[in-house]
Motif scaffolding. Structure first.
Motif, PDB file in Angstrom:
ATOM      1  N   LYS A 101     -82.093  12.726 -10.929  1.00 15.97           N
ATOM      2  CA  LYS A 101     -81.388  13.285  -9.766  1.00 15.97           C
ATOM      3  C   LYS A 101     -81.485  12.339  -8.574  1.00 15.97           C
ATOM      4  N   MET A 102     -82.629  11.709  -8.396  1.00 16.28           N
ATOM      5  CA  MET A 102     -82.801  10.783  -7.284  1.00 16.28           C
ATOM      6  C   MET A 102     -81.875   9.577  -7.417  1.00 16.28           C
ATOM      7  N   ARG A 103     -81.739   9.057  -8.632  1.00 18.38           N
ATOM      8  CA  ARG A 103     -80.833   7.909  -8.827  1.00 18.38           C
ATOM      9  C   ARG A 103     -79.385   8.312  -8.516  1.00 18.38           C
ATOM     10  N   LYS A 104     -79.012   9.512  -8.898  1.00 17.20           N
ATOM     11  CA  LYS A 104     -77.654   9.979  -8.591  1.00 17.20           C
ATOM     12  C   LYS A 104     -77.451  10.079  -7.087  1.00 17.20           C
ATOM     13  N   TYR A 105     -78.423  10.655  -6.411  1.00 18.79           N
ATOM     14  CA  TYR A 105     -78.328  10.767  -4.949  1.00 18.79           C
ATOM     15  C   TYR A 105     -78.255   9.384  -4.302  1.00 18.79           C
ATOM     16  N   GLN A 106     -79.120   8.467  -4.731  1.00 13.25           N
ATOM     17  CA  GLN A 106     -79.142   7.124  -4.148  1.00 13.25           C
ATOM     18  C   GLN A 106     -77.810   6.410  -4.354  1.00 13.25           C
ATOM     19  N   TRP A 107     -77.207   6.625  -5.516  1.00 11.55           N
ATOM     20  CA  TRP A 107     -75.926   5.974  -5.798  1.00 11.55           C
ATOM     21  C   TRP A 107     -74.828   6.520  -4.875  1.00 11.55           C
ATOM     22  N   VAL A 108     -74.717   7.847  -4.777  1.00 10.67           N
ATOM     23  CA  VAL A 108     -73.682   8.447  -3.934  1.00 10.67           C
ATOM     24  C   VAL A 108     -73.912   8.074  -2.470  1.00 10.67           C
ATOM     25  N   ASP A 109     -75.158   8.152  -2.025  1.00  9.62           N
ATOM     26  CA  ASP A 109     -75.481   7.833  -0.638  1.00  9.62           C
ATOM     27  C   ASP A 109     -75.149   6.374  -0.320  1.00  9.62           C
ATOM     28  N   SER A 110     -75.490   5.471  -1.234  1.00  7.92           N
ATOM     29  CA  SER A 110     -75.221   4.044  -1.002  1.00  7.92           C
ATOM     30  C   SER A 110     -73.717   3.765  -0.973  1.00  7.92           C
TER      31      SER A 110
END
Length: 474
Positions: free
Chosen positions: A48-57
């Protein structure tokens, strides 16, 4: 206010308000974190963190490039509509009826996008080309069939996203019809097209601005020497000219690269990504691992070994978490999509080539059916999803990656063919299946190819399973 309405309104406010842009961006980041990480229970936390980091970036880089003038407001407004507002449909009841109808007809939820290669022709002759393209290859889809597939995907799957591959898509022509006729006719859809970039002159960049719904993904191999070595002398300078043309008119672009043994050291350096994002001006990056198919069948010596692939995975983690560069690796970033996206699964796609051949994936070159034959028999494109190989592929995805996302198999090995070749041959591919070309057929009879694929998968499992067990599946 629901998440979609909030996302639309906040994104539009970020675009419209220069003074409060950074504050709104931070506020949006907190909302994304809540909806992607805190509000989701049935997934592994670090996934979930990787997904968030990708969308945020991706949001952050888009705003950075918007501030620089690399993205026009016209294009950004169109992207907000197609990707966020329009994609979730104002009439939710009508949308739900469509999905229920689809599930009744096909026994599964619809794929999220299609990949179409309308022409095999290309003005370059790159080493290891998976499509075996060059100037002499001439197969192409008729405009009528091309257009019909796009329309049917909208009508049947409520799909708004089409990826165009090749060959070189900008060389597509049927009579007086070109790729731009597709873009301009289907304004409520978003297109991403892979291109070598050499045909994006001033006029083409301006036309992309006017269309507003097509993003070029330009292929590079590293810096100038690496790109020219694989693609031809002078190609890199032509790519830089193309990116300058796109920035001039505010058309966002993607950089796409293939990891090989020749460029892996470059891809492990921060300086390369700083160059791509901060100097060239990319909004997003794709990374692929060299697949030994097409002209790359005998190129196992050029495929990054499993140790290098793990190092590339670590670099990907760092780019998202520390550098906030939106780069997605088609294999190493498989956790962003909960695994393999082939076989027409929801969240995934299937592939149609220049001959009309339908395949589970660009990298699974085995023919399920042919769209020209389907249409001649009064069938629809998505009828292919009930084909045995498609059903078997989705069954494997469901059982290993999707059924219980908290206990998913190792998502550092997401690919059904690249990372699980023995299972692909034994449990997914259907006896009698024909390859898309003679090379794909030869592979099925080549014992050495089989051994090489199995050896790679065994070594990859050894180096990645420890990481998955200790850091993710906890």
């Amino acid at each position: 206010m629901n998440n979609i309405t909030y996302l639309v309104k906040t994104t539009q406010s970020i675009v419209d308000s220069r003074l409060g842009r950074e504050i709104l961006l931070k506020r949006l980041g907190r909302r994304l974190y809540k909806s992607i990480v805190l509000d989701v229970d049935n997934e592994i936390h670090l996934v979930k963190m990787r997904k968030y980091q990708w969308v945020d970036s991706l949001f952050r880089r888009t705003i950075i490039n918007f501030n620089k003038g690399y993205i026009s407001k016209k294009v950004l407004d169109r992207l907000i509509y197609v990707l966020i507002e329009g994609a979730f449909h104002a009439d939710r009841d009508a949308y739900r009826r469509k999905i229920r109808e689809y599930e009744k007809n096909y026994g599964t939820q619809p794929p999220s996008f299609l990949v179409i290669s309308p022409t095999q022709r290309c003005n370059l002759n790159c080493a290891d080309c998976y499509a075996c393209s060059d100037k002499k290859t001439t197969p192409y889809l008729s405009f009528e069939v091309f257009d019909k597939m796009v329309k049917e995907f909208w009508d049947d799957a409520v799909g708004r996203f089409i990826v165009i591959s090749g060959g070189e898509p900008l060389m597509y022509k049927d009579g007086d019809k070109t790729l731009f006729d597709i873009f301009e006719k289907h304004q409520d859809m978003l297109f991403m097209f892979y291109t070598n970039g050499t045909l994006i002159d001033d006029k083409t960049a301006l036309r992309l601005l006017e269309a507003g719904n097509a993003l070029p993904a330009i292929s590079i191999e590293g810096y100038e020497s690496e790109t020219d070595r694989r693609r031809g002398k002078g190609v890199f300078k032509r790519i830089i000219s193309a990116t300058d043309n796109l920035k001039k008119y505010g058309v966002p672009f993607i950089l796409s690269l293939t990891a090989t043994k020749q460029n892996v050291d470059i891809l492990l350096s921060d300086e390369f990504y700083e160059y791509c994002f901060d100097e060239i001006g990319a909004t997003f990056m794709w990374q692929f691992q060299l697949m030994p198919i097409g002209r790359g069948k005998s190129a196992f010596e050029n495929v990054p070994d499993p140790k290098s692939r793990l190092e590339l995975f670590r670099k990907w983690e760092n780019l998202l978490e520390k550098k906030k560069y939106p780069m997605a690796d088609f294999w190493n970033g498989g956790m962003l999509t909960n695994g393999c996206i082939a076989y027409g699964r929801n969240g995934g796609y299937f592939y149609i080539d220049w001959n009309g051949n339908i395949m589970p994936c660009v990298f699974v070159p085995y023919v399920i059916d042919n769209v020209n034959r389907l249409y001649a028999n009064n069938k629809r494109l998505l009828d292919v999803l009930n084909a045995p190989m498609m059903v078997k592929g989705r069954k494997w995805q469901y059982e290993t990656q999707l059924k219980d996302r908290k206990t998913s198999d190792n998502l550092l090995m997401p690919c059904s063919i690249r990372d699980h070749y023995d299972n692909f041959r034994k449990n997914i591919i259907v006896p009698g299946t024909k390859g898309a070309d003679s090379i794909a057929d030869e592979i099925l009879l080549d014992d050495e190819y089989y051994r090489n694929m199995l050896k790679y998968d065994e070594e990859l499992h050894k180096v990645t399973q420890k990481v998955w067990d200790k850091e993710y599946a906890v």
